[in-house]
Design a protein around this motif. Structure first.
Motif, PDB file in Angstrom:
ATOM      1  N   TRP A   1      -0.192   4.085  -2.812  1.00  0.00           N
ATOM      2  CA  TRP A   1      -0.525   5.471  -2.463  1.00  0.00           C
ATOM      3  C   TRP A   1       0.510   6.469  -2.960  1.00  0.00           C
ATOM      4  O   TRP A   1       0.181   7.629  -3.214  1.00  0.00           O
ATOM      5  CB  TRP A   1      -0.700   5.627  -0.947  1.00  0.00           C
TER       6      TRP A   1
ATOM      7  N   LEU B   1     -13.058   8.750  -0.346  1.00  0.00           N
ATOM      8  CA  LEU B   1     -13.418   9.742   0.675  1.00  0.00           C
ATOM      9  C   LEU B   1     -13.322  11.169   0.118  1.00  0.00           C
ATOM     10  O   LEU B   1     -12.404  11.478  -0.639  1.00  0.00           O
ATOM     11  CB  LEU B   1     -12.487   9.630   1.887  1.00  0.00           C
TER      12      LEU B   1
ATOM     13  N   HIS C   1       0.818  -1.221   0.000  1.00  0.00           N
ATOM     14  CA  HIS C   1       0.000   0.000   0.000  1.00  0.00           C
ATOM     15  C   HIS C   1       0.847   1.265   0.000  1.00  0.00           C
ATOM     16  O   HIS C   1       0.377   2.321  -0.408  1.00  0.00           O
ATOM     17  CB  HIS C   1      -1.072  -0.002   1.093  1.00  0.00           C
ATOM     18  N   PHE C   2       2.109   1.173   0.409  1.00  0.00           N
ATOM     19  CA  PHE C   2       3.004   2.330   0.251  1.00  0.00           C
ATOM     20  C   PHE C   2       3.239   2.606  -1.241  1.00  0.00           C
ATOM     21  O   PHE C   2       3.285   3.752  -1.671  1.00  0.00           O
ATOM     22  CB  PHE C   2       4.341   2.081   0.955  1.00  0.00           C
TER      23      PHE C   2
ATOM     24  N   GLY D   1     -10.457  -8.004   1.579  1.00  0.00           N
ATOM     25  CA  GLY D   1     -10.750  -6.963   2.568  1.00  0.00           C
ATOM     26  C   GLY D   1      -9.874  -5.742   2.390  1.00  0.00           C
ATOM     27  O   GLY D   1     -10.336  -4.604   2.484  1.00  0.00           O
ATOM     28  N   ALA D   2      -8.591  -5.966   2.107  1.00  0.00           N
ATOM     29  CA  ALA D   2      -7.661  -4.842   1.939  1.00  0.00           C
ATOM     30  C   ALA D   2      -8.074  -3.983   0.747  1.00  0.00           C
ATOM     31  O   ALA D   2      -8.097  -2.750   0.841  1.00  0.00           O
ATOM     32  CB  ALA D   2      -6.238  -5.359   1.756  1.00  0.00           C
TER      33      ALA D   2
ATOM     34  N   GLN E   1     -11.531   4.081   1.053  1.00  0.00           N
ATOM     35  CA  GLN E   1     -10.811   5.262   1.543  1.00  0.00           C
ATOM     36  C   GLN E   1     -10.435   6.185   0.384  1.00  0.00           C
ATOM     37  O   GLN E   1     -10.487   7.407   0.510  1.00  0.00           O
ATOM     38  CB  GLN E   1      -9.570   4.819   2.336  1.00  0.00           C
TER      39      GLN E   1
ATOM     40  N   GLN F   1     -11.042  -3.704  -0.623  1.00  0.00           N
ATOM     41  CA  GLN F   1     -12.292  -3.003  -0.303  1.00  0.00           C
ATOM     42  C   GLN F   1     -12.013  -1.763   0.532  1.00  0.00           C
ATOM     43  O   GLN F   1     -12.518  -0.674   0.251  1.00  0.00           O
ATOM     44  CB  GLN F   1     -13.223  -3.928   0.484  1.00  0.00           C
ATOM     45  N   THR F   2     -11.208  -1.930   1.560  1.00  0.00           N
ATOM     46  CA  THR F   2     -10.906  -0.802   2.442  1.00  0.00           C
ATOM     47  C   THR F   2     -10.155   0.293   1.689  1.00  0.00           C
ATOM     48  O   THR F   2     -10.495   1.475   1.778  1.00  0.00           O
ATOM     49  CB  THR F   2     -10.070  -1.283   3.646  1.00  0.00           C
ATOM     50  N   LEU F   3      -9.134  -0.097   0.942  1.00  0.00           N
ATOM     51  CA  LEU F   3      -8.343   0.890   0.192  1.00  0.00           C
ATOM     52  C   LEU F   3      -9.225   1.651  -0.796  1.00  0.00           C
ATOM     53  O   LEU F   3      -9.131   2.876  -0.905  1.00  0.00           O
ATOM     54  CB  LEU F   3      -7.198   0.191  -0.545  1.00  0.00           C
TER      55      LEU F   3
END
Lengths: 395, 395
Positions: free
Chosen positions: A248, A283, A244-245, A272-273, A280, A275-277
């Motif tokens: 992003w 947002l 994820h580094f 799950g990861a 976010q 979906q969350t990423l």
């Protein structure tokens, strides 16, 4: 693909390491004395390892429980360094080609501790580097013994990026390497969203050298209750933390052809990861970020990422459409006895019971052939002789 | 339960903090000068925060995107410190009681940086401690203004465990606290599987003070690309990281009545984490560990854990049977504008559309009443007047 009814099986996760006497010859002469002292300090090595994991992984009570003696009694793990024996055992297991990571057994040595636990303890960076270099030189020879069927994953440190870039070039020129292992810790340097790593991403994309993370490194826990459980649980998170580094900080946006492979860290976290990423990313407060990063995290996953050796639990098979049938690469973990060896055929039957055969073939070899550039045609004859029976795999 | 057709609604996650002038009066006299200097260094505070998250969370471009000015224009976040205004706004939102965590708004101050980001940067431990103490003293008064309807979650540091134990006793004696926030970082001390924390677990179990972790702390990232995305993604992992340390080191085995609440860190991780922990627990190499730890990790979860404010995404509702209908506690996140306030009723309608009403009532208030000891009977009359209409919630 094999001409007959057998599957072309490639293991995307195997391990190899040299014997102490062997690797000594690969250590640069000016580091031999340091190496001898390091090797003589067996007690120190074990203590450092125990401090790290809390308990020796294969040690003491755990070792008895692991019934590792039994495995050793049955033939042991000599295939970690014995090229001929390895070839026989791999073929008996139905595998035509393999991706080779470092990873210790009792007899072998990880030069200066480098490998999946690089940066585990404080040590001069030049020593870490020589550990990686000597391992790479040994691995080149080891892979060259069975050319076209062994893709070595080389080691680097990231203290000096131009030096790491040069090593990637050396590995590529060598012709038997299938990428590099990215250290999961950065030895006090900024983590992987920092621009200092940009030349490394560039050279790996340009030379088509997949970047891997593999479970192994975690913070030190000390020898307290439950440390072994904590270690085993956390190695997965820390292994895919760099992912994820890179998302992003736009590494995958700038390097669409870079391959990022996350090996032996399960796959139950993937859905799950993502979906969350993605949620976010959507947002309102991220509007300024979306200007720099035009696509959702899951799109970069589908563009750049692969999952290696994720069939330790059921989720890889049951969630394959969300994780990606084109993403998953099976691995046997040979010669580690927590993997499928020496019962791969039986274990594959079980793991792929509900999976259509064409999909199984992709995950069992097709994807790995594509990611690592194995010559499927050249391997077909062997696969037609030793591969697992297709009718027993999937539906 | 309310006598009529309205739901008794308790928010298990709200935030409050004092204004600078107010908290100054709660700082012990010998720390006032230090406090004044600290407060005067606004630029330094912002810089430390930006260094931590990579970008100011509510700052610069992100702030414009957040449309926070609009919210402030509509009435702002003064309820963070204005007790009367808070009561009105909470009631307008349908809520009869709330659990209060620290958490900044533009106007309020986190004394010496203590709160959800305790240990975020290097600072004398006595200063961190005074920050916690002064906040607790203020929060006691703030909760006492509306007794029985505000459960404060107190702050501690873990540098000195007997001192932390004494603070838990002070908080309990005070009568308006619903537990403590466990710092997510340990300021260089061993992590939470170390025996040094045993007296803290004991006192929290004995005094029925739930231990909370709340998202907020992460390692420092520096101001590099994507840091805000990384920060937001990782605060969840780091917030529930102590949980598996407590499982594996036997804390829940030794303290069956200890309550461990994980707040505002989502719930999409729960099911996968329990599956992984249980399957690792069953590994042959863990036989020696199973002798000390007779039950599976998921059993300790069901015995000790609770999930606070997990309705930010859909997984809490869709996976409620696996996560536990008796585990989930809704929260509005008031007065933060990323929560449901001031549109709670409408948002609840959406989030609980597919959930049977009896289950919704549990997750919307019943569980929180049990965990925090709210007097349901005493709150019923108010709920019957202001609670959201039951017919609009669930099926």
């Amino acid at each position: 693909m094999p001409a007959n009814d057998r599957v072309l099986l490639i293991s995307a996760d195997c391990h190899a390491g040299p014997l102490p006497d062997t690797i000594r010859g690969y250590v640069a002469p000016k580091y031999r004395e340091v190496f001898d002292a390091w090797l003589a300090d067996q007690a120190g090595m074990l203590a450092r390892r125990a401090e790290h994991t809390g308990e020796a992984i294969y040690g003491d009570e755990a070792m008895a429980d692991f019934e590792v003696e039994k495995a050793v009694g049955q033939g042991g793990m000599d295939g970690a360094w014995d090229s001929k024996r390895r070839l026989t055992e791999i073929e008996q297991d139905g595998i035509v080609a393999e991706v080779i990571f470092p990873g210790g057994t009792f007899q072998t040595i990880s030069p200066f501790g480098s490998g999946l636990m690089t940066y585990q303890y404080a040590q001069d960076e030049a020593i870490w580097w020589e550990g990686c270099r000597s391992y790479n030189r040994w691995l080149a020879d080891f892979c060259n013994e069975v050319k076209g069927r062994r893709a070595g994953v080389g080691l680097i440190t990231i203290d000096d990026i131009p030096r790491a870039v040069a090593e990637v070039e050396w590995l590529r020129a060598n012709g038997v390497f299938g990428g590099i292992v990215l250290p999961v810790d950065t030895n006090g340097h900024p983590f992987y969203n920092h621009p200092r790593y940009e030349p490394l991403w560039s050279v790996c994309e340009a030379l088509e050298m997949p970047i891997h993370t593999h479970s192994g490194w975690t913070p030190n826990y000390g020898r307290h209750d439950g440390s072994l459980g904590i270690f085993l649980y956390e190695i997965s998170w820390f292994a895919h933390r760099p992912f994820h580094f890179l998302i992003w900080s736009g590494v995958f946006e700038r390097h669409p052809r870079l391959k990022f492979v996350m090996t032996e860290q399960g796959s139950s976290w993937v859905v799950g990861a993502l979906q969350t990423l993605d949620s976010q990313y959507a947002l309102p407060m991220f509007r300024h970020l979306r200007r720099k990063l035009p696509r959702k995290p899951s799109e970069y996953y589908h563009q750049n990422a692969f999952i290696g050796a994720a069939f330790m639990d059921d989720t890889a098979a049951t969630q394959r459409y969300e994780i990606g049938v084109d993403k998953l690469m099976w691995g046997s973990d040979y010669p580690h006895i927590e993997g499928t060896w020496p019962h791969t055929a039986a274990k594959l039957e079980q793991a792929f019971a509900g999976v259509p055969r064409a999909e199984a073939a992709q995950m069992l070899g097709g994807n790995a052939a594509r990611v690592y550039g194995f010559d499927v045609e050249a391997l077909s004859a062997l696969a037609a002789r030793i591969g697992p029976m297709q009718e027993k795999l999937g539906r």
